[in-house]
Design a protein around this motif. Structure first.
Motif, short mmCIF file in Angstrom:
data_model
loop_
_atom_site.label_atom_id
_atom_site.label_comp_id
_atom_site.label_asym_id
_atom_site.label_seq_id
_atom_site.Cartn_x
_atom_site.Cartn_y
_atom_site.Cartn_z
N SER A 622 0.86 -1.18 0.00
CA SER A 622 0.00 0.00 0.00
C SER A 622 0.90 1.23 0.00
N SER A 643 4.48 -2.93 8.32
CA SER A 643 3.17 -3.57 8.30
C SER A 643 2.09 -2.58 8.70
N ALA A 644 0.86 -2.84 8.26
CA ALA A 644 -0.26 -1.94 8.57
C ALA A 644 -0.51 -1.86 10.06
N VAL A 647 2.00 0.48 11.56
CA VAL A 647 1.66 1.86 11.19
C VAL A 647 0.55 2.39 12.08
N TYR A 677 9.74 5.92 7.13
CA TYR A 677 8.58 5.13 6.70
C TYR A 677 8.18 5.53 5.28
N ILE A 680 3.48 0.61 3.10
CA ILE A 680 2.98 -0.52 3.86
C ILE A 680 3.20 -1.81 3.09
N SER A 682 2.11 -5.91 3.32
CA SER A 682 1.25 -6.88 4.00
C SER A 682 1.69 -8.32 3.75
N SER A 691 3.31 -8.94 11.71
CA SER A 691 4.11 -7.74 11.52
C SER A 691 5.56 -8.06 11.15
#
Length: 889
Positions: A622, A643-644, A647, A677, A680, A682, A691
């Protein structure tokens, strides 16, 4: 009446054999499809059960509770029905292993030491795999050997709490493929967090184990446990659901009879528990992909039968005018239905058996005898029902609602059907879209199989959207065809002008008067094309995603995973790259990094080349595509993908600085390393599903002083992956685990991937071609054949051959173009909906649908060929002189 019935049937066979044969063939297709898919479903589920059981080395691990008598528990196991063998296994907890050699000392943390009976590996061979040395004696686990830097012949000290260490000489290095279950916490509540297997493991013979840990059992009984490893006779029900219930019930019964003296670690039940979810998906796919085919076959049979409806009405009107009663007319219709139903069903069952033998090596498709009888009997009954519905029911309706005079005259209905006037097709399509949106918004699960719970639930409500789309799409296609052939006949005439010339308007007007049967032919061809496209695209997409899943898990064609604690430089890639069959090698760092108090995996990659050996899909990321984010890591080396979950937990925004604590090889301490950063992630090859971080390997090496590699991803071009893996394994030795994508595909791919869908694809796509050919050629040929009288009258009135060809060619062209356009549109929409509704089947979800162009082009060729054959046949019959034609009609 028996004489009349016999004469009637003899007349049908003599004068209308084509009608009987066509109807029987239509029923045969439907019956063979149902029998094939049904038996395959039963056989596939039985195979799922067998595959799940075959992957289990120890069926039950019965842990003897403190204070209980091992002999009594062993006697209980021996007296339990279905237990084939039982062997005791001792578990001892060590404070650590130590090796002193070459002036240095290597130590490990706590570990486990197992005591095995002499014949353990003969009874439970899948539990241990030798990598180096011999198969018996003192065996050390691969990771432990790497941690201690030992090999066969070295001496290891076993730490014992409160006692002096015991020294043993290593005889072999082994792998424990089922370590997760071997070191499970027996009796843990269902759904609890699984216990990770120990990093340090040693295997001893039972006698030697007693010498080492016998003294410890008296002083520290909490560090010593005993299990009975049981092998069951595997006489399981064929269905994973029933097999799971059976094994789970047997385990509970054993624990109840043990009265607290033992707990059962049900490894076989756990494997079957996973397989039953696949079995549920197999049934769902049977309904989603198989049921439409069966309905299409029934519709094809109905249309074939309907092609002779007017002639059948005329014959029945003649009987009624001669004094035949309603019962007598229905009895004669029943004779025709019985003949076509029995012949079609018998032929269909024979075709199904032949398909099973050719494609699967068994006429029963691997199903049991009872399941074969049930499915073949049900398919034959369905064939008889189709015959009754298409022959007897229309005769009964004519008897009740039509006079003799009306039955002799063919009149096309001037008004459209009632559903057309009320817009039922629009209602169904609207509801289908609404249900799909609601299902997606609610994040529903199609199959819910709670771990350890005997029953599973399937959201059959999800079938509503595709079913309504199928029905609404078919009705909408009928509306379009009916409208184009009616009010739109001028457009049809314009389109036919290159083919029919000055007769284009006449041909269009003729088709407008016959728009109902022509609309049915168009819709039937459209449904056949839509079924073939939706099934082929869905199956192709599934196969592509199964390959992506395997590559995501294994990392590449071949993966070399280094044992934790070993330091292997990136230069090792050059040695691996020199192995025969290797095209390229990509080193991947694997570190553990602290972000705050949270410990996560960190993968260091070379962003410019990582995509050359593995599959990086845009759906994994993402904040940018896979290529864009890899370019970001290359241009800004301190960038990092997060990882989301991380975040969200740390409320990160693009560009924010994030500081990780990584081990520094120069100081041996944790060093703070700053990143920015950038996006993202996944999913990532070889990474866990929770993660983790992805960063630039050169930057990580620079800041930590080490370029040590955690894994090497090897690209072999998809060729001879097992052979390349073996050659790489010979090169790197037992300290690294080498896996190939073929083996990984079999492990991570569900039973549905390996068994269910591949077989379902072969059966369905073959039938799709048959149905498309039948819808395109057979139905049209029969419809045109019923118009031979009209063609003969036209010839008698002076029409030339080219005039008749204009009518035939016009109808063929309209049916072909209309059916193809409507079928492609409906098929593509259905494929998109199936991929959306069956999201749970895919792991990971597809970025886009995969189109099997070769199959679709082959289907187009088959349809065109069928239409061409039908046109040539009717043209030849219509070209005969009028007198001969009237004699034959």
């Amino acid at each position: 009446m028996k004489t009349v019935t016999a004469l009637w049937f003899r007349g049908l066979v003599r004068f209308h054999p084509g009608r009987l044969i066509a109807t029987s063939l239509g029923i045969a297709v439907a019956v063979s499809l149902l029998a094939s898919l049904g038996q395959f479903l039963a056989g596939a589920q039985a195979t799922m059960t067998q595959r799940a059981a075959a992957g289990v080395a120890v069926d039950w691990q019965v842990e003897v509770q403190p204070g209980a008598d091992l002999r009594q528990v062993a006697d209980l196991a021996a007296s339990t029905a279905g237990v084939r063998s039982a062997l005791p296994v001792s578990f001892g907890t060590t404070s650590g292993f130590t090796v002193a050699a070459g002036g240095s000392t290597q130590e490990t943390g706590p570990g486990k030491v197992l005591g095995l009976p002499p014949d353990y590996r003969q009874r439970f061979g899948g539990e241990i795999r030798t990598l180096a040395g011999v198969d018996a004696g003192v065996l050390i686990a691969q990771q432990t050997a790497a941690n201690l830097h030992v090999r066969p012949g070295d001496t290891v000290s076993i730490g014992r709490a409160g006692l002096p260490p015991a020294e043993v000489r290593i005889d072999g290095v082994v792998d424990l493929p089922q370590a997760d279950s071997l070191f499970q916490k027996v009796g843990a509540p269902t759904g609890s967090q699984p216990v990770a297997p120990p990093d340090n493991v040693l295997l001893l013979g039972q006698t030697q184990w007693d010498t080492v840990f016998g003294p410890l059992a008296g002083s520290r009984p909490d560090l010593v446990t005993t299990q009975l490893h049981l092998a069951l006779d595997r006489a399981l029900p064929t269905s994973p659901d029933n097999a799971f219930t059976s094994v789970l019930g047997a385990a509970h019964n054993f624990e109840a009879r043990a009265a607290g003296a033992a707990l059962v670690g049900d490894n076989l039940g756990a494997a079957l528990d996973a397989a039953r979810g696949d079995a549920a998906y197999a049934r769902i796919l049977f309904l989603f992909l198989g049921l439409p085919a069966a309905v299409l076959a029934a519709l094809l049979t109905a249309e074939v039968t309907a092609a002779g409806t007017q002639r059948r009405r005329t014959d029945q009107a003649l009987l009624r005018s001669r004094g035949a009663s309603g019962a007598q007319v229905l009895r004669l219709a029943a004779v025709e239905a019985a003949a076509t139903g029995v012949v079609g069903s018998a032929l269909g069952l024979g075709i199904a058996a032949l398909i099973g033998i050719v494609a699967f090596g068994s006429a029963r498709f691997g199903a049991s005898g009872a399941e074969t009888v049930a499915w073949t009997g049900g398919a034959a009954a369905a064939g008889l029902v189709i015959a009754v519905l298409t022959v007897v029911v229309p005769a009964a309706l004519d008897w009740r609602h039509a006079t003799i005079a009306a039955s002799r005259v063919h009149r096309e209905a001037r008004r459209g059907p009632l559903w057309l006037r009320f817009g039922l097709d629009f209602v169904l399509l609207g509801v289908a879209v609404l249900l799909l949106l609601l299902a997606g918004a609610n994040q529903y699960q199609l199959v819910l199989a709670p771990e350890g719970v005997p029953s599973i639930s399937v959201s059959y409500w999800a079938f509503a959207a595709p079913a309504l789309l199928w029905t609404g799409g078919v009705l909408f296609a009928w509306r379009l065809a009916y409208g184009v052939l009616g009010p739109g006949k001028r457009a049809v005439a314009w389109g036919l002008r290159p083919l029919a010339g000055e007769l284009a308007s006449t041909v269009a007007a003729s088709m407008s008067r016959r728009r109902r049967p022509l609309a049915r032919s168009i819709v039937l061809l459209a449904v056949a094309v839509a079924f073939a496209i939706s099934t082929a695209v869905f199956n192709s997409t599934y196969e592509a995603q199964a390959e992506v899943d395997a590559k995501l898990t294994n990392g590449a064609d071949v993966a070399v995973t280094e044992s934790p604690g070993t330091v292997v430089p990136a230069a090792q890639a050059q040695r691996i790259g020199a192995v025969a069959g290797v095209r390229s090698v990509e080193p991947v760092q694997h570190r553990f990094a602290y972000v705050g108090a949270d410990l996560q995996d960190l993968y260091g990659v070379r962003p410019a080349t990582i995509a050359g050996v593995t599959a990086l899909q845009d759906s994994y990321f993402s904040g940018g595509t896979a290529r864009e984010l890899m370019d970001t890591l290359a241009k800004a080396p301190d960038s990092i993908l997060v990882s989301a979950e991380t975040v969200k937990d740390f409320q990160l925004h693009p560009g924010d600085q994030i500081t990780l604590r990584l081990p520094d090889s120069r100081t041996g301490q944790q060093a703070a390393v700053s990143f920015h950063y950038a996006g993202i992630v996944s999913e990532f090859p070889t990474a866990p599903k929770d993660s983790f971080f992805v960063a630039n390997a050169d930057y990580v090496a620079q800041r930590t002083g080490s370029d040590a590699v955690g894994a090497f991803l090897v690209d072999s071009g998809g060729q001879d992956t097992a052979g390349v893996a073996q050659r790489v394994r010979d090169l790197v030795g037992p300290t690294a685990a080498v896996t190939d994508i073929s083996t990984t595909r079999a492990k991570v791919g569900s039973s549905l991937t390996a068994v269910g869908l591949s077989g379902l694809t072969r059966v369905e796509l073959s039938f799709a071609l048959v149905l498309a050919a039948g819808a395109g050629g057979l139905v049209l040929a029969l419809a045109l054949n019923e118009r031979r009288r009209s063609f003969a009258v036209a010839r008698a009135l002076g029409a030339r051959r080219r005039h008749v060809l204009a009518f035939i060619g016009g109808e063929v062209s309209v049916v072909a173009v209309g059916g193809a356009v409507a079928g492609v549109a409906l098929g593509w929409v259905l494929a998109e909906m199936l991929a959306s509704v069956l999201t749970g089947v895919f792991d990971p979800p597809p970025v886009a649908l995969s189109v099997p162009w070769i199959y679709l082009m082959g289907m187009a060729v088959v349809i065109v060929a069928a239409l061409a054959v039908a046109s040539a046949l009717i043209t030849r019959l219509a070209g005969r002189d009028a007198v001969s034609a009237f004699r034959e009609i």
